[in-house]
Design an enzyme around this catalytic site. Structure first.
Site, PDB file in Angstrom:
ATOM      1  CG  HIS A   1      -0.425  -0.082   2.526  1.00 47.53           C
ATOM      2  ND1 HIS A   1       0.359   0.910   3.055  1.00 47.53           N
ATOM      3  CD2 HIS A   1      -0.544  -1.029   3.497  1.00 47.53           C
ATOM      4  CE1 HIS A   1       0.692   0.604   4.292  1.00 47.53           C
ATOM      5  NE2 HIS A   1       0.177  -0.589   4.586  1.00 47.53           N
TER       6      HIS A   1
ATOM      7  CG  HIS B   1       4.036  -1.542   2.449  1.00 50.98           C
ATOM      8  ND1 HIS B   1       2.768  -1.959   2.177  1.00 50.98           N
ATOM      9  CD2 HIS B   1       4.323  -1.972   3.698  1.00 50.98           C
ATOM     10  CE1 HIS B   1       2.292  -2.624   3.222  1.00 50.98           C
ATOM     11  NE2 HIS B   1       3.212  -2.639   4.160  1.00 50.98           N
TER      12      HIS B   1
ATOM     13  CB  CYS C   1       1.143  -7.886  18.797  1.00 49.70           C
ATOM     14  SG  CYS C   1       0.367  -7.259  17.288  1.00 49.70           S
TER      15      CYS C   1
ATOM     16  CB  CYS D   1       4.085  -6.241  16.298  1.00 51.47           C
ATOM     17  SG  CYS D   1       3.163  -4.715  16.428  1.00 51.47           S
TER      18      CYS D   1
ATOM     19  CB  CYS E   1      -1.100  -4.678  19.506  1.00 52.06           C
ATOM     20  SG  CYS E   1       0.111  -3.778  18.511  1.00 52.06           S
TER      21      CYS E   1
ATOM     22  CG  HIS F   1      -1.112  -4.444  14.400  1.00 54.19           C
ATOM     23  ND1 HIS F   1       0.188  -4.491  14.858  1.00 54.19           N
ATOM     24  CD2 HIS F   1      -1.041  -4.524  13.044  1.00 54.19           C
ATOM     25  CE1 HIS F   1       1.003  -4.612  13.820  1.00 54.19           C
ATOM     26  NE2 HIS F   1       0.294  -4.632  12.714  1.00 54.19           N
TER      27      HIS F   1
ATOM     28  CE  LYS G   1       2.357   1.471  10.418  1.00 60.90           C
ATOM     29  NZ  LYS G   1       2.170   0.033  10.274  1.00 60.90           N
TER      30      LYS G   1
ATOM     31  CE  LYS H   1      -0.182  -5.078   4.316  1.00 60.01           C
ATOM     32  NZ  LYS H   1       0.813  -5.692   5.164  1.00 60.01           N
TER      33      LYS H   1
HETATM   34  N1  MSP Z   1       8.552  -7.495   7.840  1.00 59.04           N
HETATM   35  C1  MSP Z   1       8.742  -6.408   8.713  1.00 59.04           C
HETATM   36  C2  MSP Z   1      10.058  -5.700   8.460  1.00 59.04           C
HETATM   37  C3  MSP Z   1      11.275  -6.549   8.567  1.00 59.04           C
HETATM   38  S1  MSP Z   1      12.720  -5.677   8.212  1.00 59.04           S
HETATM   39  C4  MSP Z   1      13.941  -6.675   8.643  1.00 59.04           C
HETATM   40  C5  MSP Z   1       7.589  -5.427   8.561  1.00 59.04           C
HETATM   41  N2  MSP Z   1       6.966  -5.432   7.375  1.00 59.04           N
HETATM   42  S2  MSP Z   1       5.700  -4.537   6.963  1.00 59.04           S
HETATM   43  O1  MSP Z   1       5.188  -5.089   5.738  1.00 59.04           O
HETATM   44  O2  MSP Z   1       4.791  -4.407   8.045  1.00 59.04           O
HETATM   45  O3  MSP Z   1       6.304  -3.167   6.514  1.00 59.04           O
HETATM   46  C6  MSP Z   1       6.851  -2.328   7.401  1.00 59.04           C
HETATM   47  C7  MSP Z   1       7.325  -1.038   6.771  1.00 59.04           C
HETATM   48  O4  MSP Z   1       6.446  -0.519   5.777  1.00 59.04           O
HETATM   49  C8  MSP Z   1       7.341   0.043   7.828  1.00 59.04           C
HETATM   50  O5  MSP Z   1       8.408  -0.031   8.678  1.00 59.04           O
HETATM   51  C9  MSP Z   1       7.401   1.254   6.946  1.00 59.04           C
HETATM   52  O6  MSP Z   1       8.694   1.406   6.459  1.00 59.04           O
HETATM   53  C10 MSP Z   1       6.418   0.884   5.847  1.00 59.04           C
HETATM   54  N3  MSP Z   1       5.068   1.296   6.215  1.00 59.04           N
HETATM   55  C11 MSP Z   1       3.977   0.499   6.411  1.00 59.04           C
HETATM   56  N4  MSP Z   1       2.902   1.266   6.703  1.00 59.04           N
HETATM   57  C12 MSP Z   1       3.266   2.551   6.720  1.00 59.04           C
HETATM   58  C13 MSP Z   1       2.605   3.784   6.871  1.00 59.04           C
HETATM   59  N5  MSP Z   1       1.314   3.869   7.115  1.00 59.04           N
HETATM   60  N6  MSP Z   1       3.346   4.902   6.739  1.00 59.04           N
HETATM   61  C14 MSP Z   1       4.684   4.877   6.443  1.00 59.04           C
HETATM   62  N7  MSP Z   1       5.345   3.756   6.301  1.00 59.04           N
HETATM   63  C15 MSP Z   1       4.670   2.579   6.471  1.00 59.04           C
HETATM   64  O7  MSP Z   1       7.336  -4.667   9.482  1.00 59.04           O
END
Ligand code: MSP
Length: 538
Positions: free
Chosen positions: A28, A31, A137, A140, A162, A165, A313, A316
């Protein structure tokens, strides 16, 4: 280190990573935000002429992925394969992300090395067997401390949630293997102290410092109630905790225990880009794991803020249906790459709004930048038959432009290249664009064109050369942010025959005045930022 291959490499690469993303769902806007930031940062350093390595990838193990796959009636591997090939990789391609590698934690090049790393820690006495019970969680993939939880309300009344979440945590009680993280509190604090830039921004650094100062607990690094993970090599009833597995991607992807030449010339990362939700894993657990192995620590962990929707935040579940592709189909890929970095100060939270994006697109991209490019090309066409004239009558007004460019280059290079202040760097370039627009308005070339004297001709040539040469530099400076647009501008200025490919232009050298030779063929190329269509109906 067991060397199984070797690659001769020169100086160490500037190495930047994104988090590896969970494949439980499609990417999304949040990411894409981190990944685009990394892409701009690495493209910037490439244009400084540095050797660069940009890594992204996917995190495919753990309970969260396993449950999603089960809910969809497929194996976790089949689920991950589908999401990676149908959603994640195509999006990065669509957004013009120039990553050098894409690591998946289910790849053998990763899993074998993870086992070796953990076995090594075990052999060194850094890991022991123990029991743990606590709130976990799955969103997380993390045990929480009781003080971090919220009291549930409504459907979750009576349960603990959490804080990220907003979902109930599960109480897990397991016999696990533990990493002696508690022994690293002092060493970590000493490292933060000696390296003030290690955690960015300041607010993130303070959060980590406060957390570590309270003393760290040992970290459970295995799970035994499910099996979707890398097996603990000395006890195959356990799989390695998904975060330990995931963090190691930053080492396994660049040749850890496999290709010493590649590893030494790439590792450690200069910058780990992370969302602030996963800061502690990167700024505490990861450096402690490296210290335990005697490996060098990364240069910087830079936390970006969250993209917010309705005060929460963006995730999804609360995206309200907006996909990156919904925005790129309306605004274009380059404007998308530009918008979030331009609109939000890196490190802080920011909200997305369609109206704000539209307004900035129209005023800054289409009017300020796009119109400047098309006006200049049109005037060179009209008054000089498309052949760029030479500037022979430079005066104070031109001097101010030369100085404005030098300032923009220095500022953008420091802000984007060093400080990760993407907004500040982009603004420095756009201030210069505004300055050039102001110059044209003041110089009124359309009036000068009516003066047929040799002085008038020289003046007109000087004004148009100055504007075109300014655009030559702008194309270079904005190339890391908007590569497709810069290429169109480069083509329209006829810069390639004399100066070579846009990608080979160096940021610092772009400040040198007069690189675009007189005689270059300027054409009115494609419109850089077309007028926006009506907003599609929701
Ligand atoms: N798989 C772990 C990361 C492991 S790294 C060794 C994870 N993945 S995640 O799919 O949840 O993606 C996390 C990252 O996506 C966040 O740390 C951030 O960089 C980005 N983001 C996800 N949602 C976000 C927002 N709403 N805003 C900004 N960045 C966001 O955690």
């Amino acid at each position: 280190m067991a060397a199984t291959g070797s690659e001769k490499q020169g100086a160490k690469a500037y190495y930047v990573t994104t988090p590896i993303y969970y494949v439980n769902d499609a990417p999304h806007l949040g990411h894409a935000y981190t990944t685009v930031a990394g892409d701009v940062l690495t493209r910037w350093h490439r244009q400084r002429g540095e050797k660069v390595w940009y890594l992204t990838g996917t995190d495919e193990h753990g309970q969260k992925i396993m449950r999603t796959a089960e809910a969809n009636g497929v194996t976790p591997q089949a689920w991950a394969d589908k999401l990676v090939t149908e959603a994640w990789q195509p999006l990065w391609e669509h957004l013009d992300i120039a990553n050098d590698d894409f690591i998946r934690t289910t790849q053998k090049r990763h899993t074998d090395r993870v086992q070796e790393f953990v076995q090594d820690l075990y052999d060194k006495g850094e890991i022991y067997k123990g029991g743990y019970e606590g709130p976990y969680c799955v969103g997380c993939e993390e045990y929480k401390l009781p003080g971090e939880l919220l009291d549930g309300e409504g459907e979750y009344a009576g349960q603990k949630l959490c804080a990220i979440h907003k979902k109930p945590v599960e109480i897990l009680s397991e016999e696990n293997y533990f990493f002696k993280l508690s022994e690293y509190s002092e060493k970590l604090l000493a490292h933060y102290e000696a390296n003030p830039g290690f955690i960015q921004p300041e607010s993130a650094r303070n959060e980590v410092l406060n957390f570590v100062r309270q003393g760290l607990q040992d970290l459970s690094i295995s799970r035994s109630t499910f099996d979707w993970g890398v097996k603990v090599p000395w006890d195959d009833k356990h799989v390695i905790y998904v975060w330990v597995d995931a963090l190691l991607n930053y080492a396994t992807a660049v040749g850890y225990n496999e290709n010493p030449g590649k590893f030494e010339s790439t590792f450690p990362a200069d910058v780990h880009l992370v969302g602030k939700d996963i800061l502690r894993f990167h700024a505490i657990i990861w450096p402690a794991m490296l210290m335990a192995q005697g490996l060098p620590l990364p240069g910087k962990v830079a936390a970006n803020g969250w993209l917010m929707v309705g005060g929460e935040k963006m995730s999804k579940s609360n995206l309200t249906g907006i996909k990156p592709q919904d925005l790129t189909s309306h605004f274009g890929v380059d404007a998308y790459r530009w918008y979030f970095l331009r609109a939000i100060a890196f490190g802080q939270d920011g909200s997305f709004s369609w109206e704000d994006f539209s307004a900035r697109y129209t005023s800054e991209l289409a009017n300020d930048y796009g119109n400047l490019a098309s006006r200049v090309a049109a005037m060179v066409g009209k008054y000089f038959g498309g052949e760029l004239p030479a500037a022979t009558a430079d005066g104070d007004a031109e001097k101010a432009i030369h100085e404005g460019l030098a300032k923009a280059v220095a500022e953008a290079d420091r802000k984007i290249g060093e400080e990760l202040d993407f907004q500040g760097g982009i603004l420095a370039v756009f201030d210069f664009v505004k300055q050039v627009n102001g110059y044209i308005t003041e110089q009124e070339p359309w009036k000068v064109a009516k003066d047929d004297s040799p002085e008038g001709k020289a003046r007109l040539a000087t004004i148009l050369y100055t504007a075109a040469e300014s655009l030559r530099a702008v194309a270079v400076l904005l190339n890391p942010v908007m590569p497709e647009t810069s290429q169109k501008l480069w083509d329209s200025l006829g810069a390639e025959p004399a100066l070579g490919a846009l990608a080979d232009q160096k940021v610092q050298e772009s400040a040198t005045w007069g690189l675009l030779p007189a005689g270059s063929t300027v054409t009115k190329g494609a419109v850089l930022f077309p007028r926006l269509e009506e907003k599609p109906a929701a």
